[in-house]
Design a protein around this motif. Structure first.
Motif, PDB file in Angstrom:
ATOM      1  N   SER A  72       0.755  -1.248   0.260  1.00 53.95           N
ATOM      2  CA  SER A  72       0.057   0.199   0.010  1.00 53.95           C
ATOM      3  C   SER A  72       1.033   1.413   0.016  1.00 53.95           C
ATOM      4  CB  SER A  72      -1.030  -0.135   1.272  1.00 53.95           C
ATOM      5  OG  SER A  72      -1.548   1.340   1.401  1.00 53.95           O
ATOM      6  N   GLY A  73       0.563   2.242  -0.917  1.00 51.05           N
ATOM      7  CA  GLY A  73       1.187   3.473  -0.598  1.00 51.05           C
ATOM      8  C   GLY A  73       0.927   4.499   0.773  1.00 51.05           C
ATOM      9  N   TYR A  74       0.144   3.807   1.362  1.00 50.33           N
ATOM     10  CA  TYR A  74      -0.165   4.540   2.654  1.00 50.33           C
ATOM     11  C   TYR A  74       0.632   4.097   3.710  1.00 50.33           C
ATOM     12  CZ  TYR A  74      -4.640   6.259   0.646  1.00 50.33           C
ATOM     13  OH  TYR A  74      -5.500   6.684   0.028  1.00 50.33           O
ATOM     14  N   GLY A  75       1.479   3.042   3.342  1.00 53.68           N
ATOM     15  CA  GLY A  75       2.300   2.413   4.380  1.00 53.68           C
ATOM     16  C   GLY A  75       1.588   1.586   5.380  1.00 53.68           C
ATOM     17  N   PHE A  76       1.717   1.655   6.729  1.00 55.36           N
ATOM     18  CA  PHE A  76       0.854   0.772   7.701  1.00 55.36           C
ATOM     19  C   PHE A  76      -0.225   1.417   8.335  1.00 55.36           C
ATOM     20  CE2 PHE A  76       5.189  -1.113   7.749  1.00 55.36           C
ATOM     21  CZ  PHE A  76       4.980  -2.533   7.565  1.00 55.36           C
ATOM     22  N   THR A  77      -0.490   2.908   7.785  1.00 52.59           N
ATOM     23  CA  THR A  77      -1.842   3.664   7.929  1.00 52.59           C
ATOM     24  C   THR A  77      -2.727   3.818   6.797  1.00 52.59           C
ATOM     25  OG1 THR A  77      -0.181   4.901   9.648  1.00 52.59           O
ATOM     26  CG2 THR A  77      -2.410   5.837   8.911  1.00 52.59           C
ATOM     27  N   VAL A  78      -3.674   2.973   7.044  1.00 53.20           N
ATOM     28  CA  VAL A  78      -4.664   2.915   5.872  1.00 53.20           C
ATOM     29  C   VAL A  78      -5.933   3.558   6.226  1.00 53.20           C
ATOM     30  CG1 VAL A  78      -3.583   1.099   4.927  1.00 53.20           C
ATOM     31  CG2 VAL A  78      -5.519   0.744   6.468  1.00 53.20           C
ATOM     32  N   PRO A  79      -6.925   3.969   5.443  1.00 55.72           N
ATOM     33  CA  PRO A  79      -8.286   4.415   5.548  1.00 55.72           C
ATOM     34  C   PRO A  79      -9.251   3.243   5.608  1.00 55.72           C
ATOM     35  CG  PRO A  79      -7.937   4.508   3.031  1.00 55.72           C
ATOM     36  CD  PRO A  79      -6.641   4.036   3.868  1.00 55.72           C
ATOM     37  N   GLN A  80     -10.301   3.481   6.574  1.00 48.62           N
ATOM     38  CA  GLN A  80     -11.283   2.198   6.753  1.00 48.62           C
ATOM     39  C   GLN A  80     -11.897   1.743   5.399  1.00 48.62           C
ATOM     40  OE1 GLN A  80     -14.081   3.456  10.071  1.00 48.62           O
ATOM     41  NE2 GLN A  80     -15.383   1.552   9.353  1.00 48.62           N
ATOM     42  N   GLY A  81     -12.052   0.587   5.204  1.00 46.43           N
ATOM     43  CA  GLY A  81     -12.760  -0.011   4.398  1.00 46.43           C
ATOM     44  C   GLY A  81     -11.638  -0.403   3.225  1.00 46.43           C
ATOM     45  N   MET A  82     -10.752  -0.148   3.330  1.00 42.60           N
ATOM     46  CA  MET A  82      -9.354  -0.549   2.184  1.00 42.60           C
ATOM     47  C   MET A  82      -9.117  -1.969   2.359  1.00 42.60           C
ATOM     48  SD  MET A  82      -5.755   1.496   1.706  1.00 42.60           S
ATOM     49  CE  MET A  82      -4.862   0.876   0.240  1.00 42.60           C
ATOM     50  N   ARG A  83      -8.786  -2.520   1.142  1.00 40.76           N
ATOM     51  CA  ARG A  83      -8.182  -3.930   1.123  1.00 40.76           C
ATOM     52  C   ARG A  83      -6.803  -3.772   1.068  1.00 40.76           C
ATOM     53  NH1 ARG A  83     -10.223  -8.803  -1.116  1.00 40.76           N
ATOM     54  NH2 ARG A  83      -8.376 -10.228  -1.737  1.00 40.76           N
ATOM     55  N   ILE A  84      -6.310  -4.763   1.949  1.00 39.01           N
ATOM     56  CA  ILE A  84      -4.861  -4.357   2.324  1.00 39.01           C
ATOM     57  C   ILE A  84      -4.114  -5.754   2.860  1.00 39.01           C
ATOM     58  CG2 ILE A  84      -5.090  -3.307   4.552  1.00 39.01           C
ATOM     59  CD1 ILE A  84      -2.363  -1.941   4.065  1.00 39.01           C
ATOM     60  N   SER A  85      -3.147  -6.007   2.695  1.00 38.36           N
ATOM     61  CA  SER A  85      -2.356  -7.325   3.216  1.00 38.36           C
ATOM     62  C   SER A  85      -0.867  -7.073   3.607  1.00 38.36           C
ATOM     63  CB  SER A  85      -2.312  -8.384   2.170  1.00 38.36           C
ATOM     64  OG  SER A  85      -1.423  -8.048   1.107  1.00 38.36           O
ATOM     65  N   LEU A  86      -0.770  -7.746   4.738  1.00 40.91           N
ATOM     66  CA  LEU A  86       0.823  -7.530   5.423  1.00 40.91           C
ATOM     67  C   LEU A  86       1.413  -8.681   4.902  1.00 40.91           C
ATOM     68  CD1 LEU A  86      -0.150  -6.300   8.983  1.00 40.91           C
ATOM     69  CD2 LEU A  86       0.282  -4.969   6.878  1.00 40.91           C
ATOM     70  N   GLN A  87       2.683  -8.756   4.468  1.00 38.83           N
ATOM     71  CA  GLN A  87       3.524  -9.731   3.819  1.00 38.83           C
ATOM     72  C   GLN A  87       4.626 -10.091   4.563  1.00 38.83           C
ATOM     73  OE1 GLN A  87       2.757 -11.202   0.808  1.00 38.83           O
ATOM     74  NE2 GLN A  87       1.081  -9.970   0.240  1.00 38.83           N
ATOM     75  N   CYS A  88       4.951 -11.224   5.087  1.00 43.40           N
ATOM     76  CA  CYS A  88       5.733 -11.990   5.974  1.00 43.40           C
ATOM     77  C   CYS A  88       6.828 -12.580   5.165  1.00 43.40           C
ATOM     78  CB  CYS A  88       5.495 -12.398   7.290  1.00 43.40           C
ATOM     79  SG  CYS A  88       6.726 -13.236   8.280  1.00 43.40           S
ATOM     80  N   GLN A  89       8.038 -12.376   4.946  1.00 41.12           N
ATOM     81  CA  GLN A  89       9.065 -13.139   4.250  1.00 41.12           C
ATOM     82  C   GLN A  89      10.273 -13.284   4.784  1.00 41.12           C
ATOM     83  OE1 GLN A  89       9.882 -11.229   0.641  1.00 41.12           O
ATOM     84  NE2 GLN A  89      10.683 -12.858  -0.526  1.00 41.12           N
ATOM     85  N   ALA A  90      10.731 -14.541   4.818  1.00 38.53           N
ATOM     86  CA  ALA A  90      12.182 -14.980   5.259  1.00 38.53           C
ATOM     87  C   ALA A  90      12.826 -16.003   4.487  1.00 38.53           C
ATOM     88  CB  ALA A  90      11.715 -15.883   6.729  1.00 38.53           C
ATOM     89  N   TRP A  91      14.109 -16.156   4.497  1.00 40.90           N
ATOM     90  CA  TRP A  91      14.892 -16.728   3.621  1.00 40.90           C
ATOM     91  C   TRP A  91      15.638 -18.081   4.419  1.00 40.90           C
ATOM     92  CZ3 TRP A  91      14.330 -11.814   3.609  1.00 40.90           C
ATOM     93  CH2 TRP A  91      13.926 -11.098   2.323  1.00 40.90           C
TER      94      TRP A  91
END
Length: 333
Positions: free
Chosen positions: A149-168
């Motif tokens: 998201s272009g908003y980072g971790f602060t988003v407006p209510q109702g928005m569809r967003i996902s947090l991605q967790c990645q490890a190697w």
């Protein structure tokens, strides 16, 4: 890529020295368990020498077993174990490196790269190189959390967003998402995938989140805690591209002043309209024109005043002559 170019160059020098194509390959290569590996094998192409056959063999017990064969009829994978996860480069002349995917521990062995050429005289020359393949189990790294998201971790209510967790690390890697609780309570598990999806983000979803990654090797690793904030849609949401709210009024006033200034400083000239921008000053020809107009106005006003004064004096003189003639006529009578 740099290693391959170096091997090709070294092979070319060897060819020039000894007169025959010479294979170049490292003594050993290490690949990640459950990952992919490239086993380099190159030679410098030599004019008059034609590649006839390429073989890759693996040591099984006391005898080497052919796992790949390339001849005039095409490429052939000899063992079912390697089908679908083995390929040999054919795009770069002189590069017959082996690409092996999804490594297993039993893939550890000595691999032989063998190439056959036909010489200008019609004879055949065979050269080979033995490479020791080692398989290493890689522990999972500390995971990182990102969002598209272009908003980072602060988003407006109702928005569809996902947090991605990645490890190697050596796959497979399992992921778990947690949400921090208040009053020093244990974090609660909210997802068991690498992606934490909010189809319609709500204010109640706000909080502190982190993810944990666990591989087949090593201990579980946790990411840093990220603060996820969902803003009420009825309130304006600040973004990086918006100006601070305290600056809105000054910006509006400045814009109005600019418009007034531009309107009052527009001057029509002979070739077109020229407008003076704020802070740049009027053009020289505009100043000359204004001064000329002012001089003409002053001259006209002076001329009108002189004419009016002259006219008044003439009327006064005529009145005096008329009065004198009238007096003379009365005395004559």
């Amino acid at each position: 890529m740099g290693l391959l170019l170096g091997l090709l160059f070294l092979g070319h020098l060897t060819v020039v020295t000894y007169g025959h194509p010479i294979l170049e390959a490292p003594e050993n290569v290490t690949g990640p368990w459950k990952g992919d590996v490239n086993i380099p094998c190159t030679y410098g192409p030599l004019q008059g020498y034609t590649q006839v056959m390429v073989k890759w063999l693996v040591q099984r017990g006391w005898d080497p077993v052919t796992i790949f064969l390339r001849d005039s009829s095409g490429d052939h994978i000899q063992l079912a174990k390697y089908r679908g996860r083995l390929q040999v480069n054919h795009e770069v002349p002189g590069d017959v490196s082996l690409q092996l995917n999804t490594l297993e521990m039993d893939d550890r062995s000595h691999y032989t790269c063998e190439v056959t050429w036909q010489t200008p005289s019609g004879n055949q020359v065979v050269r080979d190189k033995i490479i020791d393949l080692r398989i290493q189990k890689v522990s999972v790294s500390k995971p990182t959390v990102t969002t598209g998201s272009g908003y980072g971790f602060t988003v407006p209510q109702g928005m569809r967003i996902s947090l991605q967790c990645q490890a190697w690390g050596s796959p497979p890697i399992s992921y778990v998402w947690y949400k921090e609780q208040t009053n020093n309570q244990e974090p609660i598990k909210v997802a068991v995938l690498s992606t934490l999806l909010f189809k319609h983000a709500m204010v109640a979803d706000s909080g502190s989140y982190f993810c944990a990654a666990k591989g087949r090797v090593g201990s579980e690793q946790r990411s840093n805690i990220v603060k996820f904030v969902v803003k009420d849609s009825s309130k304006p949401l600040k973004t990086k591209t918006e100006a601070p709210t305290t600056m809105q009024s000054p910006l509006e006033e400045t814009s109005t002043v600019k418009l007034i200034w531009k309107w009052t400083t527009e001057v029509d000239v002979y070739l077109g309209a020229a407008s003076a921008e704020p802070g740049k000053g009027l053009p020289v020809f505009s100043i000359v024109l204004i001064i000329s107009l002012c001089c003409i106005v002053v001259f006209i006003m002076a001329y009108v005043m002189v004419c009016r004064k002259t006219s008044q004096q003439e009327r006064k003189s005529r009145a005096q002559r008329f009065l004198k003639l009238s007096t003379t006529d009365q005395n004559g009578k």
